[in-house]
Design a protein around this motif. Structure first.
Motif, short mmCIF file in Angstrom:
data_model
loop_
_atom_site.label_atom_id
_atom_site.label_comp_id
_atom_site.label_asym_id
_atom_site.label_seq_id
_atom_site.Cartn_x
_atom_site.Cartn_y
_atom_site.Cartn_z
N TYR A 600 45.20 41.66 30.56
CA TYR A 600 45.96 42.71 31.24
C TYR A 600 45.50 42.76 32.68
CZ TYR A 600 47.10 47.49 32.76
OH TYR A 600 47.55 48.58 33.47
N LEU A 601 46.38 42.40 33.62
CA LEU A 601 46.09 42.36 35.05
C LEU A 601 44.99 41.38 35.42
CD1 LEU A 601 46.00 46.23 35.83
CD2 LEU A 601 47.99 44.73 35.87
N SER A 602 44.59 40.49 34.52
CA SER A 602 43.34 39.76 34.67
C SER A 602 43.49 38.27 34.47
CB SER A 602 42.30 40.32 33.69
OG SER A 602 42.06 41.69 33.92
N GLN A 603 42.36 37.55 34.63
CA GLN A 603 42.36 36.10 34.51
C GLN A 603 40.98 35.62 34.07
OE1 GLN A 603 44.56 33.89 37.44
NE2 GLN A 603 43.00 32.31 37.59
N VAL A 604 40.98 34.65 33.15
CA VAL A 604 39.73 34.06 32.67
C VAL A 604 39.39 32.84 33.51
CG1 VAL A 604 40.18 34.89 30.33
CG2 VAL A 604 40.87 32.56 30.97
N GLU A 605 38.22 32.25 33.26
CA GLU A 605 37.81 31.06 33.98
C GLU A 605 38.69 29.87 33.62
OE1 GLU A 605 33.90 29.77 32.84
OE2 GLU A 605 34.37 29.76 30.70
N LEU A 606 38.68 28.83 34.45
CA LEU A 606 39.51 27.64 34.20
C LEU A 606 38.97 26.73 33.09
CD1 LEU A 606 40.61 26.56 37.80
CD2 LEU A 606 42.12 27.20 35.91
N PRO A 607 37.67 26.45 32.99
CA PRO A 607 37.19 25.55 31.93
C PRO A 607 37.55 26.09 30.55
CG PRO A 607 35.48 25.87 33.58
CD PRO A 607 36.58 26.85 33.90
#
Length: 651
Positions: A600-607
């Motif tokens: 929600y409104l957010s983003q996790v790391e790419l790996p």
């Protein structure tokens, strides 16, 4: 998002929507589960995709994995330690609340993990809001008088889970009423760029001056180009600021046209203005002023910005077919809060799933010609099993079943509405909601859920589900005895196909008291902040401090982390949209797609993190966004593998 609020002309049905009337959840869920397991769940079926062809409904049963047995696995110990203070994360969200009860004050801000300086360690970025332009700030519980917070707070990771606030030294000092965050390397220079969505304090009608000319006022969003050391605000020249009157929420980078650079999708919530909100007589039953229902506000359109290079973007929302109107009113349909991307039919194109609040969810199938078709209703993900729209907030998508071609969509909903768990037929757009049958739904009904994440918390090879919960009204317990403002997060353990119940809510004895402590939860994101292979968590709180939770599980399970780097030519450098398939010696296959936009409104790391349990690797294959396939040499477990795309693949 809905609650019991006294409002002129409210219908009896709306007034009766009180989560205090929930019965005994276990008794209800057992009856419903028995009914569902005995009766086929009718859903609309697959259909020919040409607009001129008719849709043919197909009835399909709810099908849990066929290998389930009565055997129950013991609950794992996954203790989480609250390290917020010792890690140096000194952030307090400011929402501007001074008693007027303006709807944006309830939303909180997003959070993201990113490696802004390229040192290999996930840094931490928070989105902040602010006091309203009309307020002096005196008496505000959400910030000291005279204090003007930046829209972004960036904390640099030293590689050992310690963080340092570097916001001002990197140039992230812009101010807006921030909401969501999207991190992506839109210019393929190897540096992370930052987009922030926000709430406009200027009404939409002020877009035009008295002589009819369009105003040059920026919208509420901000775009920062990263250099690896600093960020440069390029909002005005980029064309992605939005328009006066926009209320941006979840947002994300993805390459919708597979031309090798990242485009931007920005969700909008409702058609809101301060004056309209204040003029409404929203009240808690028997109480004072309350935050308003989204039903009282009009819908809105999302915005799709095509990347045309050189930091320039062009909005193509209308020609792309994503401006959907309500069939009953003819006005914009969407009231969007959650956003996630996934390639449901495995045609190499990222589709878009949007969680909408009190109106139907939307699923946009990517047609590959620069256009999308909205197919949520015929796919079975628009409504609940009774045909009702829910108060949807956060969303995530994963291949969490034994067949990696089956997509699982989890959506957090309002109190008295179970968390949704839609499961597709393999590589298709045919879904059924299996939340009751798999154990997730009954145990989420009392909670108001914002952030949701699939994550393999114990590294056993099966994706678990994290829910960040919290209500809107501080005084909700006075009028609804079943509700509290701060609520405990929940971790649902995926017990795998050998368990009678697929998802089991872990008690504090398994997660630790620090995890279970109530918080007014909003955004949530995951990353391995300390390099030990398991995923740690950040949960944000509206008008308060976040909670950084270190995963201290020690179950001895093996793992593999995979970081992809696209060639920056035929595939975007972040490799968003790439799929990693691994085969294990046991014969099991697991797939994950690089799509960090979730929750929600957010983003996790790419790996990507793959839990291996007690299994061993047999093969690793990457399918890049440009369609090329690359085999990866087998590595020893318990390490991060970096895979760089070949410029040209002979295969």
């Amino acid at each position: 998002m809905s609650q019991k609020v006294d409002q002129p002309n409210a219908s009896p049905a709306e007034e009766d929507r009180d989560d205090a009337l929930i019965g005994v959840v276990v008794r209800y869920s057992a009856a419903v589960a028995a009914c569902i397991l005995a009766t086929a769940l009718a859903i609309f079926g697959y259909f020919a995709w040409n607009a001129s062809e008719e849709v043919t409904p197909v009835s399909l049963p709810v099908a849990l994995p066929s290998t389930r047995s009565e055997a129950e696995r013991p609950l794992p110990s996954i203790p989480w330690i609250d390290i917020t203070e010792e890690a140096g994360v000194e952030f307090v969200h400011v929402n501007g609340a001074v008693g007027e009860k303006l709807l944006p004050e309830t939303m909180g801000g997003g959070v993201a993990f990113l490696d802004y300086n390229g040192d290999g360690y996930p840094d931490l970025l928070f989105v902040n809001s602010k006091r309203w332009d009309q307020d002096t700030g005196a008496g505000s519980p959400s910030g000291r008088a005279g204090e003007v917070p930046t829209a972004v707070s960036l904390f640099e990771n030293d590689g050992f889970g310690k963080f340092r606030d570097v916001t001002f030294e990197v140039g992230l000092d812009a101010v807006t009423y921030g909401q969501g965050v999207a991190i992506g390397d839109f210019d393929n220079d190897g540096k992370s760029d930052v987009f922030i969505s926000g709430v406009s304090e200027v009404e939409r009608q002020s877009q035009r001056t008295s002589d009819g000319h369009v105003s040059e006022n920026l919208g509420p969003h901000r775009l920062f180009r990263g250099t690896g050391k600093r960020f440069i605000d390029i909002t005005q020249s980029s064309g992605v600021s939005g328009a006066p009157g926009d209320w941006g929420t979840s947002c994300g980078w993805f390459d919708f046209d597979n031309d090798g650079d990242l485009d931007l999708w920005v969700c909008n919530y409702v058609d809101w203005s301060r004056d309209f909100d204040v003029a409404q007589n929203f009240r808690l039953t028997g109480g004072g002023r309350a935050y308003g229902r989204p039903q009282a506000f009009g819908g809105s359109y999302p915005r799709l910005y095509r990347n045309d290079g050189d930091g320039k973007f062009v909005e193509i929302s209308e020609q792309a077919g994503i401006r959907v109107n309500s069939p009953t009113t003819g006005n914009p349909l969407a009231k969007s809060l959650g956003l996630a991307f996934h390639d449901f039919d495995r045609d190499g194109l990222l589709d878009v799933m949007v969680a909408n609040d009190t109106v139907q969810n939307q699923l946009f199938r990517n047609l590959g010609d620069g256009k999308f078709r909205e197919i949520a209703a015929v796919s079975g993900v628009a409504f609940d099993s009774e045909g009702n729209a829910r108060g949807a907030m956060g969303i995530d998508i994963a291949a969490a079943r034994e067949d990696p071609a089956c997509a699982c969509i989890v959506i957090g909903n309002f109190a008295n509405e179970m968390t949704a768990f839609y499961v597709s037929q393999p590589a298709s757009f045919i879904f059924s909601d299996q939340a009751v049958a798999n154990g997730l739904g009954p145990n989420t009904r009392l909670f108001l859920t914002f952030g949701v994440l699939f994550m393999d918390a114990d590294l056993d090879g099966w994706d678990d589900i994290l829910l960040a919960n919290g209500h809107l009204e501080e005084d909700i317990a006075k009028v609804q005895s079943s509700q509290t403002y701060a609520q405990s997060p929940q971790l649902f353990w995926n017990a795998g196909p050998s368990s009678m119940t697929e998802y089991i809510s872990l008690p504090p004895a398994s997660t630790g008291e620090a995890f279970a402590k109530p918080i007014v939860g909003r955004g949530a994101a995951s990353a391995d902040i300390d390099g030990d292979g398991d995923l740690d968590l950040i949960i944000t709180s509206v008008g308060g401090k976040p909670r950084l939770l270190r995963n201290d599980q020690s179950l001895g399970h093996s793992w593999l982390r995979v970081k992809l780097i696209g060639n920056g030519s035929t595939s975007n450098r972040d490799a968003i949209g790439a799929r990693v398939d691994i085969s294990l010696l046991s014969g099991r296959k697991v797939s994950k797609i690089v799509t960090p936009t979730k929750s929600y409104l957010s983003q996790v790391e790419l790996p990507l993190t793959f839990g291996l349990g007690d299994d061993s690797l047999e093969s690793i294959t990457v399918t890049w966004p440009d369609g090329s396939i690359q085999s990866v040499p087998i590595s020893e477990a318990n390490r991060l593998v970096e895979v760089v795309q070949r410029v040209s693949d002979p295969d």
